[in-house]
Design an enzyme around this catalytic site. Sequence first.
Site, PDB file in Angstrom:
ATOM      1  N   GLY A   1       9.750 -18.157   7.181  1.00 33.45           N
ATOM      2  CA  GLY A   1      10.714 -17.778   6.135  1.00 33.45           C
ATOM      3  C   GLY A   1      10.234 -18.123   4.743  1.00 33.45           C
TER       4      GLY A   1
ATOM      5  N   GLY B   1      -6.523   5.625  -7.649  1.00 36.85           N
ATOM      6  CA  GLY B   1      -6.932   6.524  -6.578  1.00 36.85           C
ATOM      7  C   GLY B   1      -6.401   6.005  -5.258  1.00 36.85           C
TER       8      GLY B   1
ATOM      9  N   GLU C   1     -14.194   1.105 -12.160  1.00 40.62           N
ATOM     10  CA  GLU C   1     -12.796   0.690 -12.001  1.00 40.62           C
ATOM     11  C   GLU C   1     -12.482   0.382 -10.531  1.00 40.62           C
ATOM     12  OE1 GLU C   1     -11.974   3.707 -15.580  1.00 40.62           O
ATOM     13  OE2 GLU C   1     -10.746   4.007 -13.804  1.00 40.62           O
TER      14      GLU C   1
ATOM     15  N   PHE D   1       4.129   5.145 -15.455  1.00 39.40           N
ATOM     16  CA  PHE D   1       3.428   4.061 -14.743  1.00 39.40           C
ATOM     17  C   PHE D   1       2.284   3.487 -15.582  1.00 39.40           C
ATOM     18  CE2 PHE D   1       4.255   6.845 -10.742  1.00 39.40           C
ATOM     19  CZ  PHE D   1       5.583   6.473 -10.721  1.00 39.40           C
TER      20      PHE D   1
END
Length: 386
Positions: free
Chosen positions: A343, A367, A245, A159
């Site tokens: 839609g 986190g 962060e 990731f």
Amino acid sequence: MLDRPRAVFREDHEMFRQSVRRFVEAELAPHQLAWEDAGIVPREVWRTAGGAGLLCCDVPAEWGGPGGDFGHNAVVVEELARAGLSGPGFVIHSDMVATYLVRFGNEAQRRRWLPGMCEGSSIAAIAMTEPDAGSDLQGMRTTALRDGDHYVLSGAKTFISNGQNCDIAIIAAKTDPKARGHGISLLVVEADLPGFRRGRNLRKIGNRAQDTSELFFDEVRVPVANRLGDEGQGFAMLMTNLARERLVQAIRAATTVETVIGWTVSQASERRMFGKRLADFQNTRFVLAEVAAKAVAARSMVDHFIALQLEGRLDPVEAAMAKLFCTDLQCEALDRCLQMFGGSGYMQETPIARAWTDARVSRIAGGAAEVMKEIIGRRLFEGGGT
Ligand SMILES: Cc1cc2nc3c(=O)[nH]c(=O)nc-3n(C[C@H](O)[C@H](O)[C@H](O)COP(=O)(O)OP(=O)(O)OC[C@H]3O[C@@H](n4cnc5c(N)ncnc54)[C@H](O)[C@@H]3O)c2cc1C
């Protein structure tokens, strides 16, 4: 109503905002759909952005940076969010990796890596997560074992944002595999070192223009000179930077919520049904009123914390609160606003559809929401009440 004057930014920040906005509109927004289809942003974009002063804004001029402050970084985060862009991964590069190098690097390391990052010729990633260790980073298995003047790095990460594009990556690895947190060190690893391998560019439900990868290390020999800070201090360094962060994630979320309310007000003002505008239904006004009230709460909170970060006084628990509140709100607001688009809100070419899928990761990465609650709860019960 949601674009009230904001005391936290100075005039130079606002002037910078205008140039960032022009850059985003001219150089990034027109290519977003193509980049989402490709799953990656071309490397040249980083050079153009570096040339325009958008990268590593708060890195001092002596290390090749524009010499701004956190307010300039925040402006970039906000303008990317305002345009609904899911790539490029400037935030990982500027707000995470550059910050580690400035805070924890020695002079030689800063001079070696920061100038290229500031000009955009070198793209950076940070790799902590592993297939079996995400929230519980202390359980990571990647090792960096000392062999003379080198560490031998073995293991795998997953990731990793900018994983396909990166030239350098900060890798968290166990220099003492028997220890948990105290055994972790941070190594800056150049991607052309033998044994550094990139895996797949992972296919995601959102943030599709940002490349996200597996990385593999087959006995990569990393010079000891590439270690940031002291051996075994990696986990402490990771924890120190997390407040900033998390604030960045809250800034992005708060701006997204305001942006989406604007899109939805326009949609509801134009769309007609049952002989009236969607905006004329009480439900529409009530939903948007609730979301707008929360958006103002998020904005007030975030601006307060930006001011504290600028003064170097941001508290990690308060940063966790900001991330929890703003990212929960981001997901709630997007879901409620998307409903107003019917839609068309489900079609990938609609900005709100992409913002909805992009938002989901904000409650997981950096986190998980539950981890934020643990951090806050711990302070309530162990840290002297409120
Ligand atoms: C698009 C994207 C980009 C990313 N970029 C990076 C990157 O650049 N670098 C990097 O190192 N990592 C990156 N990550 C990884 C990310 O930080 C992790 O996914 C995250 O930390 C969660 O770890 P995990 O996926 O292993 O989930 P796990 O740790 O397995 O957690 C799964 C779930 O368990 C629950 N949970 C976790 N802890 C607790 C707790 N204490 N109490 C109660 N419940 C809990 C939560 O609901 C959580 O979502 C990225 C992830 C994504 C999706």
